[in-house]
Design an enzyme around this catalytic site. Structure first.
Site, PDB file in Angstrom:
ATOM      1  N   HIS A 175       0.796  -1.239   0.000  1.00  0.00           N
ATOM      2  CA  HIS A 175       0.000   0.000   0.000  1.00  0.00           C
ATOM      3  C   HIS A 175       0.824   1.283   0.000  1.00  0.00           C
ATOM      4  O   HIS A 175       0.267   2.361  -0.162  1.00  0.00           O
ATOM      5  CB  HIS A 175      -0.931   0.016   1.217  1.00  0.00           C
ATOM      6  CG  HIS A 175      -2.046  -0.984   1.115  1.00  0.00           C
ATOM      7  ND1 HIS A 175      -3.293  -0.643   0.653  1.00  0.00           N
ATOM      8  CD2 HIS A 175      -2.095  -2.305   1.381  1.00  0.00           C
ATOM      9  CE1 HIS A 175      -4.077  -1.720   0.666  1.00  0.00           C
ATOM     10  NE2 HIS A 175      -3.364  -2.743   1.098  1.00  0.00           N
ATOM     11  N   ASP A 384       3.418   9.642  -0.727  1.00  0.00           N
ATOM     12  CA  ASP A 384       2.247   8.849  -0.332  1.00  0.00           C
ATOM     13  C   ASP A 384       2.008   7.779  -1.386  1.00  0.00           C
ATOM     14  O   ASP A 384       2.078   8.075  -2.595  1.00  0.00           O
ATOM     15  CB  ASP A 384       1.013   9.774  -0.256  1.00  0.00           C
ATOM     16  CG  ASP A 384       0.033   9.350   0.835  1.00  0.00           C
ATOM     17  OD1 ASP A 384       0.010   8.158   1.178  1.00  0.00           O
ATOM     18  OD2 ASP A 384      -0.708  10.217   1.317  1.00  0.00           O
TER      19      ASP A 384
HETATM   20  P1  ADQ Z   1      -2.880   5.921   4.923  1.00  0.00           P
HETATM   21  O1  ADQ Z   1      -1.475   6.383   5.068  1.00  0.00           O
HETATM   22  O2  ADQ Z   1      -3.602   5.615   6.162  1.00  0.00           O
HETATM   23  O3  ADQ Z   1      -2.983   4.657   3.962  1.00  0.00           O
HETATM   24  P2  ADQ Z   1      -4.855   7.425   3.202  1.00  0.00           P
HETATM   25  O4  ADQ Z   1      -4.839   6.749   1.908  1.00  0.00           O
HETATM   26  O5  ADQ Z   1      -4.966   8.911   3.096  1.00  0.00           O
HETATM   27  O6  ADQ Z   1      -3.588   7.146   4.106  1.00  0.00           O
HETATM   28  O7  ADQ Z   1      -6.094   6.917   4.024  1.00  0.00           O
HETATM   29  C1  ADQ Z   1      -6.487   7.517   5.230  1.00  0.00           C
HETATM   30  C2  ADQ Z   1      -7.921   7.090   5.548  1.00  0.00           C
HETATM   31  O8  ADQ Z   1      -8.210   7.477   6.880  1.00  0.00           O
HETATM   32  C3  ADQ Z   1      -8.940   7.764   4.641  1.00  0.00           C
HETATM   33  O9  ADQ Z   1      -9.946   6.841   4.311  1.00  0.00           O
HETATM   34  C4  ADQ Z   1      -9.501   8.898   5.513  1.00  0.00           C
HETATM   35  O10 ADQ Z   1     -10.861   9.188   5.279  1.00  0.00           O
HETATM   36  C5  ADQ Z   1      -9.340   8.335   6.899  1.00  0.00           C
HETATM   37  N1  ADQ Z   1      -9.049   9.444   7.844  1.00  0.00           N
HETATM   38  C6  ADQ Z   1      -7.980  10.237   7.864  1.00  0.00           C
HETATM   39  N2  ADQ Z   1      -8.054  11.127   8.873  1.00  0.00           N
HETATM   40  C7  ADQ Z   1      -9.215  10.873   9.497  1.00  0.00           C
HETATM   41  C8  ADQ Z   1      -9.861  11.443  10.635  1.00  0.00           C
HETATM   42  N3  ADQ Z   1      -9.349  12.442  11.340  1.00  0.00           N
HETATM   43  N4  ADQ Z   1     -11.042  10.913  11.011  1.00  0.00           N
HETATM   44  C9  ADQ Z   1     -11.579   9.876  10.321  1.00  0.00           C
HETATM   45  N5  ADQ Z   1     -11.018   9.312   9.246  1.00  0.00           N
HETATM   46  C10 ADQ Z   1      -9.849   9.800   8.845  1.00  0.00           C
HETATM   47  C11 ADQ Z   1      -2.054   3.780   3.307  1.00  0.00           C
HETATM   48  C12 ADQ Z   1      -1.063   4.473   2.376  1.00  0.00           C
HETATM   49  C13 ADQ Z   1      -1.801   5.333   1.364  1.00  0.00           C
HETATM   50  C14 ADQ Z   1      -2.811   4.474   0.602  1.00  0.00           C
HETATM   51  C15 ADQ Z   1      -3.660   3.655   1.549  1.00  0.00           C
HETATM   52  C16 ADQ Z   1      -4.507   2.640   0.803  1.00  0.00           C
HETATM   53  O11 ADQ Z   1      -0.143   5.262   3.139  1.00  0.00           O
HETATM   54  O12 ADQ Z   1      -0.896   5.933   0.456  1.00  0.00           O
HETATM   55  O13 ADQ Z   1      -3.648   5.329  -0.155  1.00  0.00           O
HETATM   56  O14 ADQ Z   1      -2.880   2.934   2.480  1.00  0.00           O
HETATM   57  O15 ADQ Z   1      -3.728   1.819   0.001  1.00  0.00           O
END
Ligand code: ADQ
Length: 500
Positions: A175, A384
């Site tokens: 990921h 990311d």
């Molecule tokens: P993450 O690094 O966790 O994922 P991201 O893809 O942005 O990053 O996902 C974060 C998730 O958490 C989103 O669904 C968002 O809605 C939720 N979220 C963030 N802040 C929040 C908050 N304060 N309250 C509630 N929900 C919140 C890892 C990789 C990414 C990749 C994903 C999926 O680092 O690059 O996109 O896996 O493969």
């Protein structure tokens, strides 16, 4: 609809997902409580299990206790799949999760070489934890299972499973970014880690460049023949497929939420409470890779350079606590608090607050309301793998308004060229692009948003799942009972679905 196609695709096969963290943390007090975990992988896979109505998820429950090796039906209110908890000791967690994974592999994958710590005992712990997972998977396996390992915490698990089951279909999805060989090569255990990954039949990355980097590492560090065009690694007795399938989101779900009267009301309330004409939004797990500090600096520069926007714009940053046990994360939290304080101190006037900072996880309805309320989303990670927030914001803009600012170092940037691009390290670039986005003619922003939304809807979570699952070989023999003909049928079904 997309999920039905997936269940048809799986037929009578059971999907076994294996990840380090479970979709919920188990808290034991007077009674047992489940607290949803926040993160990209969980956001992506939860709707799939809910829709499929069955399956097994094997993961660590988030607690280090002797009692956690149990099965829990989830979601608690309307169970559709089973969570099998893997028991980890405090020592396992600190060596493997907080150690090699968070302090070694995470910064390495995101090109933060200076932050990497590599300690032999942490590698031993990582290997041990992967073995514990392997034991649980083997215990749980039934004929016709597909095993799908998630992410870098369990990179050596496919190799361990392959040793035990020659014909078991195994997939691995990575990921986070896969770095260039010159960066990955720093890892003292690069060979066993790559060999472990190659226990899979298929290894998935978000974008082509990560897949190519992986192939280059395999070629250089293991000396194995790779085919960059076809995306294959040739081993003695089999081939491993290496594919790029960018993860999507439950776009339909976000769209439905965005249209819900309750969410619209909440969004209007958020706007009213801010009291400013335009709202900028950031949503992240609190992590140094997400570039929150640099984003705040860019916003501060924007306010310095554009006095006309003061009292007109408010920046709302929502950050969910993450890895609080790691010193660097606690330090970063302090620095962010200080930046927010500094910006507020410099610019607050006449009841207008330039920045609001919520340090917590927000429930889905509130998250959707913030997406609906915001005129501009700042998604400016320093690096990311993909970034789902960008896609969630776009899917929520059901009237094709608003604008997305996207770091050129996020995987999401490859699929969303219509976003306003920035180099997140360049504070002046961020400041001037905020101005450009907020003043973009409505016609232009609307056309850009329309195209982005169409893409996010087309390449949603169902599309990703069908694509990746369709890459699984389904051999006859142990671990699967159908023959190769079925694999071909499955591939045809995937192609059919993809063409619609
Ligand atoms: P993450 O690094 O966790 O994922 P991201 O893809 O942005 O990053 O996902 C974060 C998730 O958490 C989103 O669904 C968002 O809605 C939720 N979220 C963030 N802040 C929040 C908050 N304060 N309250 C509630 N929900 C919140 C890892 C990789 C990414 C990749 C994903 C999926 O680092 O690059 O996109 O896996 O493969």
């Amino acid at each position: 609809m997309p999920f039905r196609a997936i269940t048809e695709l799986l037929g009578d096969r059971r999907l076994v997902v294996v990840s380090n963290r479970a979709p919920v943390d188990v808290h034991r007090g007077v009674e047992r409580r489940f607290v949803p975990t926040v993160g990209g992988m969980v956001s992506a896979l939860m709707p799939v299990f809910k829709a499929a109505g069955r399956g097994l998820w094997i993961a660590w429950s988030g607690e280090s206790s002797q009692k956690s090796q149990e099965r829990i039906p989830l979601p608690a209110d309307d169970p559709s799949f089973m969570l099998r908890c893997v028991q980890l000791s405090e020592r396992d967690v600190s060596g493997s999760y907080y150690g090699l994974s968070n302090r070694g592999l995470w910064p390495l994958a995101h090109y933060f070489v200076g932050r990497c710590q590599f300690r032999l005992e942490q590698w031993h712990s990582y290997r041990h934890v992967n073995e514990l997972f392997a034991r649980v998977v083997l215990e749980e396996l039934r004929p016709k299972d597909l095993v799908w390992v998630q992410d870098f915490h369990l990179a050596t698990l496919p190799g361990l499973l392959r040793e035990a089951r020659r014909n078991l279909p195994i997939g691995l999805f990575w990921h986070v970014p896969f770095p260039a060989w010159a960066v990955f090569g720093i890892l003292p255990w690069r060979r066993p880690l790559l060999e472990g990954m190659l226990g899979s039949d298929v290894i998935g990355f978000h974008v082509q460049s990560y897949a190519r980097n992986f192939l280059a590492c395999v070629e250089r560090f293991l000396g194995l023949p790779v085919d960059y065009e076809r995306g294959t690694v040739t081993l003695k007795d089999r081939q491993v497929r290496v594919v790029a399938w960018p993860i999507g989101i439950d776009a339909e779900g976000f769209e439905t939420l965005a249209r819900a009267p309750d969410v619209q009301l909440r969004a209007a309330r958020i706007r009213r409470q801010l009291g400013s004409q335009q709202m900028i939004l950031g949503v992240d797990r609190l992590d140094y890779t997400k570039g929150i500090l640099e984003r705040l600096q860019g916003y501060e520069r924007f306010l310095e350079q554009s006095p006309a926007f003061r009292r007109r714009v408010t920046f709302v940053q929502i950050a969910v606590p993450s890895r609080e046990r790691v010193d660097e994360y606690r330090r970063m939290k302090r620095e962010i608090d200080e930046s927010v304080g500094r910006i507020s101190g410099r610019f607050t006037s006449d009841g207008w607050v330039p920045v609001r900072y919520l340090y917590r996880s927000v429930p889905p309805l509130d998250l959707a309301a913030h997406y609906v309320a915001a005129d501009l989303a700042l998604v400016t990670p320093l690096r990311d793998g993909m970034n789902l927030v960008a896609k969630e914001y776009v899917a929520s803009r059901v009237y094709d308004d608003g604008m997305l600012m996207l770091s050129e170092f996020a995987g999401a940037a490859e699929g969303l060229p219509e976003a306003v691009r920035v180099n997140p390290y360049n504070i002046d670039d961020v400041a001037s692009q905020i101005r450009a986005a907020l003043t973009m003619p409505r016609e232009e922003s609307s056309e850009r948003m329309r195209r982005m939304r169409a893409r996010v809807k087309r390449e949603d979570i169902g599309w990703w799942l069908r694509g990746f699952l369709g890459e699984f070989p389904l051999p006859s023999g142990a671990g699967a009972t159908r023959g190769d003909t079925d694999a071909a049928t499955l591939r045809r079904a995937v192609a059919d679905v993809a063409n619609h």
